[in-house]
Design a protein around this motif. Sequence first.
Motif, mmCIF file in Angstrom:
data_model
loop_
_atom_site.group_PDB
_atom_site.id
_atom_site.type_symbol
_atom_site.label_atom_id
_atom_site.label_comp_id
_atom_site.label_asym_id
_atom_site.label_seq_id
_atom_site.Cartn_x
_atom_site.Cartn_y
_atom_site.Cartn_z
ATOM 1 N N THR A 203 0.857 -1.190 0.000
ATOM 2 C CA THR A 203 0.000 0.000 0.000
ATOM 3 C C THR A 203 0.891 1.237 0.000
ATOM 4 N N PHE A 204 0.463 2.241 -0.739
ATOM 5 C CA PHE A 204 1.234 3.476 -0.857
ATOM 6 C C PHE A 204 0.292 4.577 -1.313
ATOM 7 N N ALA A 205 0.740 5.803 -1.218
ATOM 8 C CA ALA A 205 -0.083 6.945 -1.609
ATOM 9 C C ALA A 205 0.532 7.649 -2.806
ATOM 10 N N VAL A 206 -0.324 8.068 -3.729
ATOM 11 C CA VAL A 206 0.087 8.864 -4.884
ATOM 12 C C VAL A 206 -0.829 10.079 -4.949
ATOM 13 N N ASP A 207 -0.228 11.249 -4.815
ATOM 14 C CA ASP A 207 -1.005 12.495 -4.808
ATOM 15 C C ASP A 207 -2.129 12.451 -3.780
ATOM 16 N N GLY A 208 -1.828 11.855 -2.624
ATOM 17 C CA GLY A 208 -2.799 11.809 -1.547
ATOM 18 C C GLY A 208 -3.815 10.689 -1.646
ATOM 19 N N GLN A 209 -3.757 9.897 -2.705
ATOM 20 C CA GLN A 209 -4.703 8.792 -2.872
ATOM 21 C C GLN A 209 -4.037 7.476 -2.503
ATOM 22 N N GLU A 210 -4.705 6.681 -1.659
ATOM 23 C CA GLU A 210 -4.145 5.397 -1.262
ATOM 24 C C GLU A 210 -4.324 4.375 -2.379
ATOM 25 N N MET A 211 -3.271 3.652 -2.683
ATOM 26 C CA MET A 211 -3.291 2.642 -3.733
ATOM 27 C C MET A 211 -2.735 1.329 -3.205
ATOM 28 N N THR A 212 -3.106 0.250 -3.874
ATOM 29 C CA THR A 212 -2.701 -1.088 -3.440
ATOM 30 C C THR A 212 -2.136 -1.852 -4.624
ATOM 31 N N ARG A 213 -1.019 -2.537 -4.382
ATOM 32 C CA ARG A 213 -0.436 -3.424 -5.396
ATOM 33 C C ARG A 213 -0.316 -4.816 -4.788
ATOM 34 N N ILE A 214 -0.997 -5.783 -5.405
ATOM 35 C CA ILE A 214 -0.967 -7.162 -4.923
ATOM 36 C C ILE A 214 -0.101 -7.991 -5.866
ATOM 37 N N VAL A 215 0.882 -8.672 -5.306
ATOM 38 C CA VAL A 215 1.795 -9.505 -6.085
ATOM 39 C C VAL A 215 1.468 -10.976 -5.838
ATOM 40 N N LEU A 216 1.208 -11.707 -6.900
ATOM 41 C CA LEU A 216 0.893 -13.127 -6.786
ATOM 42 C C LEU A 216 2.166 -13.943 -6.585
ATOM 43 N N ILE A 225 -2.605 -18.582 -4.622
ATOM 44 C CA ILE A 225 -3.861 -18.084 -5.160
ATOM 45 C C ILE A 225 -4.228 -16.767 -4.490
ATOM 46 N N LEU A 226 -4.747 -15.829 -5.270
ATOM 47 C CA LEU A 226 -5.364 -14.638 -4.717
ATOM 48 C C LEU A 226 -6.870 -14.824 -4.798
ATOM 49 N N CYS A 227 -7.521 -14.761 -3.654
ATOM 50 C CA CYS A 227 -8.972 -14.922 -3.581
ATOM 51 C C CYS A 227 -9.597 -13.564 -3.249
ATOM 52 N N CYS A 228 -10.494 -13.095 -4.099
ATOM 53 C CA CYS A 228 -11.140 -11.804 -3.898
ATOM 54 C C CYS A 228 -12.649 -11.966 -3.874
ATOM 55 N N ASN A 231 -15.905 -8.151 -0.196
ATOM 56 C CA ASN A 231 -15.523 -7.552 1.081
ATOM 57 C C ASN A 231 -14.024 -7.484 1.316
ATOM 58 N N ASN A 232 -13.277 -8.438 0.803
ATOM 59 C CA ASN A 232 -11.841 -8.447 1.065
ATOM 60 C C ASN A 232 -11.104 -9.296 0.040
ATOM 61 N N PHE A 233 -9.792 -9.405 0.235
ATOM 62 C CA PHE A 233 -8.962 -10.266 -0.604
ATOM 63 C C PHE A 233 -7.914 -10.929 0.278
ATOM 64 N N SER A 234 -7.435 -12.091 -0.156
ATOM 65 C CA SER A 234 -6.412 -12.790 0.620
ATOM 66 C C SER A 234 -5.498 -13.574 -0.305
ATOM 67 N N LEU A 235 -4.209 -13.507 -0.016
ATOM 68 C CA LEU A 235 -3.217 -14.329 -0.700
ATOM 69 C C LEU A 235 -3.111 -15.641 0.057
ATOM 70 N N GLU A 236 -3.353 -16.745 -0.632
ATOM 71 C CA GLU A 236 -3.394 -18.038 0.034
ATOM 72 C C GLU A 236 -2.506 -19.048 -0.680
ATOM 73 N N THR A 237 -2.078 -20.054 0.050
ATOM 74 C CA THR A 237 -1.272 -21.125 -0.527
ATOM 75 C C THR A 237 -2.018 -22.450 -0.418
ATOM 76 N N ARG A 238 -1.647 -23.378 -1.288
ATOM 77 C CA ARG A 238 -2.214 -24.721 -1.272
ATOM 78 C C ARG A 238 -1.064 -25.721 -1.308
ATOM 79 N N PRO A 239 -1.056 -26.697 -0.428
ATOM 80 C CA PRO A 239 0.066 -27.648 -0.375
ATOM 81 C C PRO A 239 0.027 -28.606 -1.553
ATOM 82 N N PHE A 240 1.194 -29.054 -1.949
ATOM 83 C CA PHE A 240 1.277 -30.130 -2.930
ATOM 84 C C PHE A 240 0.843 -31.433 -2.257
ATOM 85 N N CYS A 241 0.169 -32.263 -3.002
ATOM 86 C CA CYS A 241 -0.256 -33.554 -2.486
ATOM 87 C C CYS A 241 0.162 -34.641 -3.458
ATOM 88 N N THR A 242 0.396 -35.812 -2.942
ATOM 89 C CA THR A 242 0.755 -36.922 -3.809
ATOM 90 C C THR A 242 -0.474 -37.455 -4.502
#
Length: 245
Positions: A203-216, A225-228, A231-242
């Motif tokens: 999160t950062f501000a540009v000309d007083g406006q708050e902005m968000t950059r999400i990196v996968l 995975i990014l789940c949106c 109401n919100n968003f979350s960066l989540e992981t999933r385990p490898f399975c055999t």
Amino acid sequence: MTTLFISDLHLSADTPDINACFERFMREEAIHADALYVLGDLFDFWIGDDDNSEFAKRVRAEFKRLTDSGVPCFFTKGNRDFLVGKRFAKQTGMVLLGDETVIDLYGRKAVILHGDTLCTDDHQYLAFRAKVNQPWLQWLFNRLPMAAKRPIVRKVQSDARDTKKDKSFDIMDVTQSEVEKVLLQHHADLMIHGHTHRPNVHTFAVDGQEMTRIVLGDWYEQGSILCCNANNFSLETRPFCTGNP
């Protein structure tokens, strides 16, 4: 309902753990989503839409199953799969996007992209990108027989690995001024991208406006995975399975 974003899976016939995690994600999670966005580097290297290997057929089948079920799926090309074309889109039901796309994400304006064009300090890579994205060169490569394509791809991959060893992490990361420039150009306050393999929410501000950059995140050691939702968003992981899903 949820909109899902993934990138940097680097699928290949030699990545069974990643492939199994991807198939499980497609069948158990993506199938229930509002939409799925793939922001580049789905493949370790896509050799062309004429690839009829069992691996390529299996990946295409997963996306076709998803889009046939009614889940819209969108694809932004990365630096490993810039040869994905109209035939792949038709066979899978996916929609190909441009380098930068503005979407309405539950009422919020977001810019989505692979992320490589944000790394403006990596002059060597940007020169390579400009070269391989020339239409005439892709037209020529796409008309080579598969037996001729494969050694060319192996050489490109080997050169890329050697070049990457000598680069600093800072050069391969995004340039903040370019991030701000792209957001302002599109009048957006949210950006979602992959490429750098550094999952985080900035999160950062540009000309007083708050902005968000999400990196996968990448899928080298687990699914990412990014789940949106509205109401919100979350960066989540999933385990490898055999085993296969």
